[in-house]
Design a protein around this motif. Structure first.
Motif, PDB file in Angstrom:
ATOM      1  N   VAL A 105       9.388 -32.817  16.525  1.00  0.00           N
ATOM      2  CA  VAL A 105      10.504 -33.771  16.452  1.00  0.00           C
ATOM      3  C   VAL A 105      10.179 -34.903  17.420  1.00  0.00           C
ATOM      4  O   VAL A 105       9.704 -34.640  18.534  1.00  0.00           O
ATOM      5  CB  VAL A 105      11.843 -33.112  16.852  1.00  0.00           C
ATOM      6  CG1 VAL A 105      12.991 -34.109  16.720  1.00  0.00           C
ATOM      7  CG2 VAL A 105      12.122 -31.878  16.009  1.00  0.00           C
ATOM      8  N   PRO A 106      10.396 -36.159  17.052  1.00  0.00           N
ATOM      9  CA  PRO A 106      10.105 -37.248  17.989  1.00  0.00           C
ATOM     10  C   PRO A 106      11.060 -37.236  19.177  1.00  0.00           C
ATOM     11  O   PRO A 106      12.239 -36.893  19.034  1.00  0.00           O
ATOM     12  CB  PRO A 106      10.298 -38.512  17.144  1.00  0.00           C
ATOM     13  CG  PRO A 106      11.206 -38.091  16.035  1.00  0.00           C
ATOM     14  CD  PRO A 106      10.863 -36.659  15.753  1.00  0.00           C
ATOM     15  N   PRO A 107      10.576 -37.596  20.373  1.00  0.00           N
ATOM     16  CA  PRO A 107      11.471 -37.727  21.526  1.00  0.00           C
ATOM     17  C   PRO A 107      12.431 -38.902  21.361  1.00  0.00           C
ATOM     18  O   PRO A 107      12.217 -39.781  20.515  1.00  0.00           O
ATOM     19  CB  PRO A 107      10.496 -37.982  22.694  1.00  0.00           C
ATOM     20  CG  PRO A 107       9.132 -37.679  22.170  1.00  0.00           C
ATOM     21  CD  PRO A 107       9.178 -37.871  20.694  1.00  0.00           C
ATOM     22  N   VAL A 108      13.458 -38.922  22.184  1.00  0.00           N
ATOM     23  CA  VAL A 108      14.405 -40.041  22.166  1.00  0.00           C
ATOM     24  C   VAL A 108      13.677 -41.350  22.438  1.00  0.00           C
ATOM     25  O   VAL A 108      13.957 -42.381  21.814  1.00  0.00           O
ATOM     26  CB  VAL A 108      15.520 -39.808  23.214  1.00  0.00           C
ATOM     27  CG1 VAL A 108      16.445 -41.020  23.289  1.00  0.00           C
ATOM     28  CG2 VAL A 108      16.322 -38.555  22.871  1.00  0.00           C
ATOM     29  N   SER A 109      12.702 -41.344  23.353  1.00  0.00           N
ATOM     30  CA  SER A 109      11.982 -42.568  23.707  1.00  0.00           C
ATOM     31  C   SER A 109      11.246 -43.154  22.509  1.00  0.00           C
ATOM     32  O   SER A 109      11.151 -44.380  22.367  1.00  0.00           O
ATOM     33  CB  SER A 109      10.999 -42.291  24.850  1.00  0.00           C
ATOM     34  OG  SER A 109      10.075 -41.285  24.485  1.00  0.00           O
ATOM     35  N   THR A 110      10.710 -42.307  21.637  1.00  0.00           N
ATOM     36  CA  THR A 110      10.026 -42.798  20.437  1.00  0.00           C
ATOM     37  C   THR A 110      11.007 -43.503  19.505  1.00  0.00           C
ATOM     38  O   THR A 110      10.701 -44.553  18.933  1.00  0.00           O
ATOM     39  CB  THR A 110       9.343 -41.633  19.703  1.00  0.00           C
ATOM     40  OG1 THR A 110       8.324 -41.075  20.541  1.00  0.00           O
ATOM     41  CG2 THR A 110       8.717 -42.095  18.397  1.00  0.00           C
ATOM     42  N   VAL A 111      12.191 -42.926  19.345  1.00  0.00           N
ATOM     43  CA  VAL A 111      13.204 -43.537  18.475  1.00  0.00           C
ATOM     44  C   VAL A 111      13.652 -44.884  19.040  1.00  0.00           C
ATOM     45  O   VAL A 111      13.807 -45.864  18.295  1.00  0.00           O
ATOM     46  CB  VAL A 111      14.407 -42.584  18.311  1.00  0.00           C
ATOM     47  CG1 VAL A 111      15.506 -43.238  17.502  1.00  0.00           C
ATOM     48  CG2 VAL A 111      13.957 -41.285  17.631  1.00  0.00           C
ATOM     49  N   LEU A 112      13.815 -44.967  20.354  1.00  0.00           N
ATOM     50  CA  LEU A 112      14.198 -46.243  20.956  1.00  0.00           C
ATOM     51  C   LEU A 112      13.066 -47.259  20.843  1.00  0.00           C
ATOM     52  O   LEU A 112      13.308 -48.468  20.744  1.00  0.00           O
ATOM     53  CB  LEU A 112      14.600 -46.040  22.412  1.00  0.00           C
ATOM     54  CG  LEU A 112      15.824 -45.146  22.646  1.00  0.00           C
ATOM     55  CD1 LEU A 112      16.223 -45.160  24.114  1.00  0.00           C
ATOM     56  CD2 LEU A 112      16.995 -45.567  21.775  1.00  0.00           C
TER      57      LEU A 112
END
Length: 229
Positions: free
Chosen positions: A30-37
């Motif tokens: 699952v991508p980290p929150v930082s990747t989504v931001l």
């Protein structure tokens, strides 16, 4: 709760484990929150400075493979300045195929960024090009019992959900060198995890015919900046 759901797809995706710099490169499921931001920043074409942000997401993929990849290593001089010399090397990397990422946003201004992204969107590496397939407005209701928390990362503190426990940053600073913001342990829960009932506040959605309980990350970067000062 009214939300905007944005669906992104990619043929491939790979999310590097923090602190694994060489050798075999596994991928987070699952991508980290930082990747989504980072995807939001690519849409905007600039570094976005957030005060508070509510965001949720769900990620699933079709399969996982391992492949050999060529990398180029740049040497630094004694002042840590890159030299005009580099050498090639090969590494083995895990890659996810047929990736689907669903973003949940409350801010219509951020949603509009996805209608005409400034930079190409990627799911991990620069070669993992992503496409915005759908932007939809939904009304989601809070779950009575959160049974279907899957395809997400959930803060481990206070919740203690089963999964791969990994320290992940929420965001990165806009400085050189970049600084991690809000690093904390998360439960990384893949989309095909077993059902597990919890009292975590979530909102029920249906994706590809399956119920999914979406956790909304309520981020406060003012507090994170104060911690790093």
């Amino acid at each position: 709760m009214k939300v905007y759901r944005i669906k992104l797809t990619s043929w491939t995706a790979s999310f590097r484990y923090p602190n694994i710099m060489s050798g075999y490169q596994p991928t987070l499921l699952v991508p980290p929150v930082s990747t989504v931001l980072g995807i939001l920043n690519s849409c905007a074409g600039k570094y976005l400075v957030y005060d508070k942000l509510d965001i949720g997401y769900y990620f699933e993929y079709g399969g996982k493979i391992s492949d050999i990849e060529t990398i180029y290593q740049v040497e630094l001089n004694s002042q840590n300045v890159p030299m005009n010399q580099m050498k090639s090397n090969i590494i083995r990397r895990e890659i996810l195929s047929d990736a689907q990422l669903y973003l949940y946003l409350l801010d219509s201004g951020l949603v509009d960024l996805f209608r005409k992204p400034y930079y190409p969107l990627v799911m991990g590496r620069s070669s993992d090009l992503a496409t915005v397939e759908e932007i939809k407005e939904l009304e989601l209701f809070e779950s009575d019992a959160s049974l279907y928390i899957k395809g997400q990362v959930i803060p481990f503190a206070n919740y203690h959900l089963p999964g791969i426990i990994q320290a992940l940053p929420k965001y990165f600073s806009n400085t050189i060198p970049r600084q991690n913001l809000g690093t904390e342990p998360y439960s990384v829960i893949p989309y095909d995890a077993a059902e597990y009932q919890s009292n975590i506040p979530t909102y029920r959605d249906t994706i590809n015919g399956k119920p999914v309980d979406i956790y909304i990350h309520r981020l406060n970067f003012n507090e994170e900046n104060e911690k790093n000062d």
